[in-house]
Design an enzyme around this catalytic site. Sequence first.
Site, PDB file in Angstrom:
ATOM      1  N   ASN A   1       0.819  -1.209   0.000  1.00 48.01           N
ATOM      2  CA  ASN A   1       0.000   0.000   0.000  1.00 48.01           C
ATOM      3  C   ASN A   1       0.855   1.260   0.000  1.00 48.01           C
ATOM      4  O   ASN A   1       1.874   1.339   0.686  1.00 48.01           O
ATOM      5  CB  ASN A   1      -0.921  -0.022   1.210  1.00 48.01           C
ATOM      6  CG  ASN A   1      -1.636  -1.347   1.337  1.00 48.01           C
ATOM      7  OD1 ASN A   1      -2.370  -1.749   0.454  1.00 48.01           O
ATOM      8  ND2 ASN A   1      -1.387  -2.056   2.431  1.00 48.01           N
TER       9      ASN A   1
ATOM     10  N   ARG B   1      -0.090  -5.607   9.022  1.00 52.58           N
ATOM     11  CA  ARG B   1      -1.458  -5.429   8.550  1.00 52.58           C
ATOM     12  C   ARG B   1      -1.442  -5.465   7.033  1.00 52.58           C
ATOM     13  O   ARG B   1      -0.557  -4.890   6.408  1.00 52.58           O
ATOM     14  CB  ARG B   1      -2.016  -4.082   8.998  1.00 52.58           C
ATOM     15  CG  ARG B   1      -2.464  -3.997  10.428  1.00 52.58           C
ATOM     16  CD  ARG B   1      -2.916  -2.591  10.740  1.00 52.58           C
ATOM     17  NE  ARG B   1      -3.557  -2.489  12.039  1.00 52.58           N
ATOM     18  CZ  ARG B   1      -3.800  -1.348  12.661  1.00 52.58           C
ATOM     19  NH1 ARG B   1      -3.464  -0.205  12.087  1.00 52.58           N
ATOM     20  NH2 ARG B   1      -4.367  -1.331  13.841  1.00 52.58           N
ATOM     21  N   CYS B   2      -2.448  -6.074   6.451  1.00 50.47           N
ATOM     22  CA  CYS B   2      -2.510  -6.080   4.988  1.00 50.47           C
ATOM     23  C   CYS B   2      -2.727  -4.677   4.444  1.00 50.47           C
ATOM     24  O   CYS B   2      -2.354  -4.383   3.306  1.00 50.47           O
ATOM     25  CB  CYS B   2      -3.597  -7.032   4.502  1.00 50.47           C
ATOM     26  SG  CYS B   2      -5.249  -6.642   5.108  1.00 50.47           S
ATOM     27  N   THR B   3      -3.305  -3.779   5.256  1.00 51.09           N
ATOM     28  CA  THR B   3      -3.560  -2.409   4.819  1.00 51.09           C
ATOM     29  C   THR B   3      -2.507  -1.421   5.320  1.00 51.09           C
ATOM     30  O   THR B   3      -2.686  -0.208   5.170  1.00 51.09           O
ATOM     31  CB  THR B   3      -4.942  -1.938   5.295  1.00 51.09           C
ATOM     32  OG1 THR B   3      -5.039  -2.149   6.703  1.00 51.09           O
ATOM     33  CG2 THR B   3      -6.056  -2.685   4.575  1.00 51.09           C
TER      34      THR B   3
END
Length: 486
Positions: A256, A284-286
Amino acid sequence: MSVESVPRLVGGAWRMPADGRAIDVLDPADTRRIVARVPAMTPAEVTELYDEAARAARTWGAASPLERGEVLARAATNLRARSSEIAADLVAEMGKTRAEATGEVAKSADFLDYYASWARQPYGQLLADARGGTQTSARSEPLGTVLLITPWNDPLLTPARKLSPALISGNAVLLKPATETPLVALHLARALHDAGLPAGVLGIAVGRTSEIASALLDEPRLDAVSFTGSTAVGRELQRRLAGRNVRVQTEMGGKNATAILADADLELAIPVVAAAAFAQAGQRCTATSRVIADRAVAADLLVGLRKEAESLALGPGAEAGTTMGPLVSERQRTEVLRHIDRAREDGANVVTGGFVPEGAKYEHGCFVAPTVLGDVTREMAIWRDEVFGPVAAVHVVDGFDAAVEAVNDSAYGLAAGLFTTNLASAHEFAARAEAGQVSVNLPTSGWDVHMPFGGFGDSGSPFKEQGAEALRFYSRVKTVAIRYGR
């Protein structure tokens, strides 16, 4: 000191493994400490879960949505009542700070409550029919038995995010939590069990993936798989299930980016970007992994990010005052350090961090100091590869168009952010950013339970999670025409 052995849920009963097979769950803040022992299930025990689910799916699928909603609502109450205990186990097995863990319990309960509210929403509609004396409707039905495969970074929230829409839709569920962090998934199962979830509707497949993957995925009674994890594993899962009548949802990796324009409010942008990069130790994936700075503000941004990183109190999550905990495992720490070393070799400048802290507090834990990298170019591996750790890579551009191009320069497309005080730039960025989640003057992380969530490209599949969109994955539509007269 004795170590608690935790039973597994099968057929509505809590059972210990007959042969004593178990997995030690380790504390990433001190890997000498065994938090608990959980069952290491066999393939035959997984098949038993499918047997129970097949029986339970018929009655649960036929139950009134109101009955299902009441179970979910009671389970949400159970989670909140046990928040302190669950958060402590979450800190112990995953390494989050106490504040992060407590927030995860609260949001997991919110998922249960939100989908419980769908019990009072329409689950079908009447359709006009040109044939006389005929009434036609479209009805929503459960799929049957679904498998949920969840990761170690949000070991309560991700199962709750998947379980809640799956259960309110009337499906039976097998949940496979990550081997590193299975303990809090069993807390979620207990909350539902104690709320009155019928026997067999939920089974927990606790075990080593290498030993039970075939039993989980090759089962002919499997109707759908929802997976959250790495892109490599997600793609392999898609290939393995291809050609079968099994619905697949994959929420995968991310790289991201947040762009900071020349007109951005740096007093707002710097702490927000730092929090998005370093909260939960970047796992976190985000999380914001790439920071794209307009040349006019790049120097001030680097100074600010360095100060934010160096102000974090690194330590065990359970320790008062800690604001960043360890990575989940020694393997994950080794992987993050490898990415940082490769960035150095490629010519990136380590502005701060990039090392394992010294001292007795860190000696047996999986700690990495929060890291800011400067002089990052788009040819470097650190620009392309997901790190999943507390590392922010800063790249300098000139102007809005170059910033948007850099944001979109990724195989992933989960989350993207922009900081600007120009409303036109905000709207244009929202239109041009190739990501499933777009934020302006906000962090890339932090999406509420009713907001559709999912990425583009190598970050995910067409099926979104959260909100009303999640129900589409767990349901099928049947069109019914009934002639009642001539």
